[in-house]
Write an enzyme that holds these catalytic residues in place. Structure first.
Site, PDB file in Angstrom:
ATOM      1  N   LEU A 101       1.097  -0.853   0.142  1.00 52.19           N
ATOM      2  CA  LEU A 101      -0.173   0.259  -0.028  1.00 52.19           C
ATOM      3  C   LEU A 101       1.032   0.900  -0.171  1.00 52.19           C
ATOM      4  O   LEU A 101       1.768   1.259   0.649  1.00 52.19           O
ATOM      5  CB  LEU A 101      -0.538   0.264   1.473  1.00 52.19           C
ATOM      6  CG  LEU A 101      -1.755  -0.695   1.480  1.00 52.19           C
ATOM      7  CD1 LEU A 101      -2.715  -1.140   2.605  1.00 52.19           C
ATOM      8  CD2 LEU A 101      -3.113  -1.016   0.623  1.00 52.19           C
ATOM      9  N   ASP A 102       0.494   2.436  -0.650  1.00 49.28           N
ATOM     10  CA  ASP A 102       2.258   3.183  -0.607  1.00 49.28           C
ATOM     11  C   ASP A 102       1.355   4.390   0.139  1.00 49.28           C
ATOM     12  O   ASP A 102       1.055   3.856   1.409  1.00 49.28           O
ATOM     13  CB  ASP A 102       1.016   4.195  -2.181  1.00 49.28           C
ATOM     14  CG  ASP A 102      -0.167   5.040  -2.275  1.00 49.28           C
ATOM     15  OD1 ASP A 102      -0.892   5.816  -1.531  1.00 49.28           O
ATOM     16  OD2 ASP A 102      -0.635   4.745  -3.435  1.00 49.28           O
ATOM     17  N   LYS A 103       2.137   5.122   0.831  1.00 45.64           N
ATOM     18  CA  LYS A 103       2.416   6.166   1.822  1.00 45.64           C
ATOM     19  C   LYS A 103       1.002   6.807   1.912  1.00 45.64           C
ATOM     20  O   LYS A 103      -0.074   6.667   3.310  1.00 45.64           O
ATOM     21  CB  LYS A 103       3.392   6.893   1.735  1.00 45.64           C
ATOM     22  CG  LYS A 103       3.664   8.025   2.302  1.00 45.64           C
ATOM     23  CD  LYS A 103       5.201   8.483   2.264  1.00 45.64           C
ATOM     24  CE  LYS A 103       5.198   9.616   3.572  1.00 45.64           C
ATOM     25  NZ  LYS A 103       6.066   9.962   3.276  1.00 45.64           N
TER      26      LYS A 103
END
Length: 234
Positions: A101-103
């Protein structure tokens, strides 16, 4: 597996450090009896400093990832591994995320030290559904569900169309998106292709496995029944 190797593989220290802990009587059974390096004791009956051992090899962990944390150890700043016990970084085999999952995306994130299980989840053939709660910058046009479900949608700079995806419109700026693949920033890019912008994104479910009240930043080791939910669609 000998006690020293077991504890070292779980990240409790080097073999030398683990041997020291055993000599000092910090490793006991549940009755408080100090164990020796060659003591034949079941994993679930071992205590380290009066605490049960971490899950055995083959563990699958579910985390409710907060915003602002990244999944790659190559990235700078806060990492999802910072939310786990420090010794988890020392486990052998290593504990890896199952996908990322991205930031700026929160929600359900899986980890495992079982390579076979990891590949089973991410295999394109498995088509494990991932469910995202989406908040948008502006109202939807109304044709997004048909476009996403078409199986012919192309993303910029790609040559292969997306697999059909489900979209449940909750209101004009909120939707639930169901994906069966995991391309780079896929949810955000899909809405960008419609002229919209995702302002908040949370993965709420993987297969039929939800967060079920798991607090933000919290984690838990999954039972066999919970692991099976990953491959079950509601």
């Amino acid at each position: 597996m000998r006690l020293v190797k077991l504890l070292a593989n779980l990240g409790y220290g080097s073999r030398k450090e683990v041997q020291t802990a055993i000599r000092h009587g910090w490793v006991t059974d549940r009755d408080g009896k100090a164990l020796k390096a060659d003591s034949p004791t079941a994993h679930e009956n071992i205590l380290f400093d009066d605490e049960p051992l971490d899950p055995a090899q083959g563990v699958v962990v579910l985390m409710n990832k907060p915003l602002g944390y990244t999944c790659s150890i190559k990235d700078k700043g806060r990492l999802v591994y910072d939310l786990l016990p420090d010794r988890f970084r020392m486990r052998k085999p290593v504990l890896s995320t199952i996908g990322r999952l991205d930031k700026e995306t929160s929600g359900a994130l899986l980890f495992t030290d079982d390579g076979t299980f990891l590949h089973k989840v991410i295999s394109p053939k498995a088509e494990v559904p991932k469910v995202y709660e989406v908040t948008l910058d502006r109202p939807m046009k109304g044709d997004e569900a048909a476009l996403f479900a078409s199986g012919g949608m192309m993303l910029e700079s790609e040559v292969k169309p997306l697999k059909p995806a489900g979209l449940e419109v909750l209101d004009e700026t909120h939707a639930r998106l169901i994906l069966h693949e995991g391309r780079y920033h896929q949810a955000r890019r899909m809405f960008a292709a419609t002229g919209n912008h995702v302002t908040a994104l949370t993965r709420s479910r993987i297969g039929a496995l939800g967060l079920d009240g798991l607090e933000e930043g919290g984690w838990k080791a999954l039972s066999e029944d919970e692991k099976a939910l990953i491959f079950a669609a509601e």
